[in-house]
Design a protein around this motif. Sequence first.
Motif, mmCIF file in Angstrom:
data_model
loop_
_atom_site.group_PDB
_atom_site.id
_atom_site.type_symbol
_atom_site.label_atom_id
_atom_site.label_comp_id
_atom_site.label_asym_id
_atom_site.label_seq_id
_atom_site.Cartn_x
_atom_site.Cartn_y
_atom_site.Cartn_z
ATOM 1 N N PRO A 106 5.766 20.831 -1.116
ATOM 2 C CA PRO A 106 4.874 22.244 -0.709
ATOM 3 C C PRO A 106 3.473 21.971 -0.538
ATOM 4 C CG PRO A 106 5.666 23.006 -2.841
ATOM 5 C CD PRO A 106 6.309 21.466 -2.524
ATOM 6 N N GLN A 107 2.755 22.181 0.157
ATOM 7 C CA GLN A 107 1.320 22.336 0.160
ATOM 8 C C GLN A 107 0.423 22.974 -0.774
ATOM 9 O OE1 GLN A 107 -0.195 21.931 4.092
ATOM 10 N NE2 GLN A 107 0.966 20.382 4.876
ATOM 11 N N ASP A 108 1.019 24.095 -0.988
ATOM 12 C CA ASP A 108 0.224 25.252 -1.948
ATOM 13 C C ASP A 108 0.706 24.611 -3.429
ATOM 14 O OD1 ASP A 108 -0.673 27.195 -3.425
ATOM 15 O OD2 ASP A 108 0.172 28.667 -2.307
ATOM 16 N N ALA A 109 -0.302 23.758 -3.903
ATOM 17 C CA ALA A 109 -0.235 23.259 -5.306
ATOM 18 C C ALA A 109 -0.363 24.375 -6.292
ATOM 19 C CB ALA A 109 -1.313 22.311 -5.521
ATOM 20 N N SER A 110 -0.976 25.504 -5.957
ATOM 21 C CA SER A 110 -1.069 26.372 -7.162
ATOM 22 C C SER A 110 0.307 27.065 -7.301
ATOM 23 C CB SER A 110 -2.110 27.351 -6.979
ATOM 24 O OG SER A 110 -1.878 28.108 -5.734
ATOM 25 N N HIS A 111 1.002 27.199 -6.330
ATOM 26 C CA HIS A 111 2.097 28.051 -6.113
ATOM 27 C C HIS A 111 3.472 27.320 -6.800
ATOM 28 C CE1 HIS A 111 5.819 30.495 -4.668
ATOM 29 N NE2 HIS A 111 6.293 28.988 -4.205
ATOM 30 N N ARG A 112 3.316 25.897 -6.446
ATOM 31 C CA ARG A 112 4.113 24.933 -7.064
ATOM 32 C C ARG A 112 3.968 24.843 -8.754
ATOM 33 N NH1 ARG A 112 6.738 19.575 -5.963
ATOM 34 N NH2 ARG A 112 6.515 18.208 -7.576
ATOM 35 N N LEU A 113 2.888 24.876 -9.068
ATOM 36 C CA LEU A 113 2.592 24.911 -10.506
ATOM 37 C C LEU A 113 2.933 26.008 -11.211
ATOM 38 C CD1 LEU A 113 1.225 22.789 -12.349
ATOM 39 C CD2 LEU A 113 -1.066 23.838 -12.117
ATOM 40 N N ALA A 114 2.620 27.161 -10.600
ATOM 41 C CA ALA A 114 3.106 28.577 -11.136
ATOM 42 C C ALA A 114 4.554 28.675 -11.326
ATOM 43 C CB ALA A 114 2.431 29.504 -10.371
ATOM 44 N N ARG A 115 5.314 28.164 -10.246
ATOM 45 C CA ARG A 115 6.704 28.175 -10.178
ATOM 46 C C ARG A 115 7.406 27.187 -11.278
ATOM 47 N NH1 ARG A 115 9.438 26.471 -4.909
ATOM 48 N NH2 ARG A 115 8.701 24.546 -5.773
ATOM 49 N N ALA A 116 6.679 26.150 -11.625
ATOM 50 C CA ALA A 116 7.206 25.286 -12.269
ATOM 51 C C ALA A 116 6.846 25.786 -14.159
ATOM 52 C CB ALA A 116 6.507 23.836 -12.442
#
Length: 261
Positions: A12-22
């Motif tokens: 996904p292009q939203d790095a902050s979303h990916r990181l928060a989900r992880a």
Amino acid sequence: MKPETRKAGRPPQDASHRLARAHRVLDTAADLVLRWGYDKTTVEDIARRAGVAKGTIYLHWKTREELFAALLRRERVEMMTEVRRRIGDGPATLRDLLRLLASELLGRPLMRASILGDSEVLGRLTRQKRDGAAGTELGGDFQTYLGTLRRHGALRDDLSPAEHVTVLISVLYGFLIVSPMMPAGYRPPDERLAELIADAGGSAMEPAGPAPADVTGAVTLATLEYVDAAVEAAQRKLRVSLGFEEFKEFEKNEENEENAR
């Protein structure tokens, strides 16, 4: 012009979303493994409690083992970051470092389980990594740090580098293992136990008498450099476990493709 859609299989292009989900998944995994133990905690359990699909977890980590490796790496980052914060700008001796490391280990159940190979908490995950694992939490730069202290006369010169490490690991593991076995009235609070570990390790490894001022300054610098290097190394490993390096490479390729158009 019709906007281009993201190709299948790309992150996904939203790095902050990916990181928060992880991190939300790792928070859930930490809670469940401390409650049920690693062997009884499944990816399905984690996904359900974290509010994500099971397949979403596998977008971050290929296996359950990789997920829990990321969890332990995050714990190490948090531990070493807190050690660095508590040290401040010094002065910082070997005893100060040992006290803070012991204090953080004692206050972090997952790190304590990892260093002691506690199979009740981490199950077969600890059995897989137990061989040669003693001292790995100190990091690969720790022997270099001890070598610097030795050159400045801040360590006993009648012990070899290997003997210094042996003494230190024996003191740390000895206190951590024996304390829970003691009768309730003989178990010191964690902060006092950390002080006892630091005092025993320092008494066994440092020369007698106060250190000269120039040596104190050199020891402080070496201590801060070691902790800073340990924090950086831990953060680098965590970024890999979170897939963040892969994401940054993807973004770089996307930018290059855009510039080439």
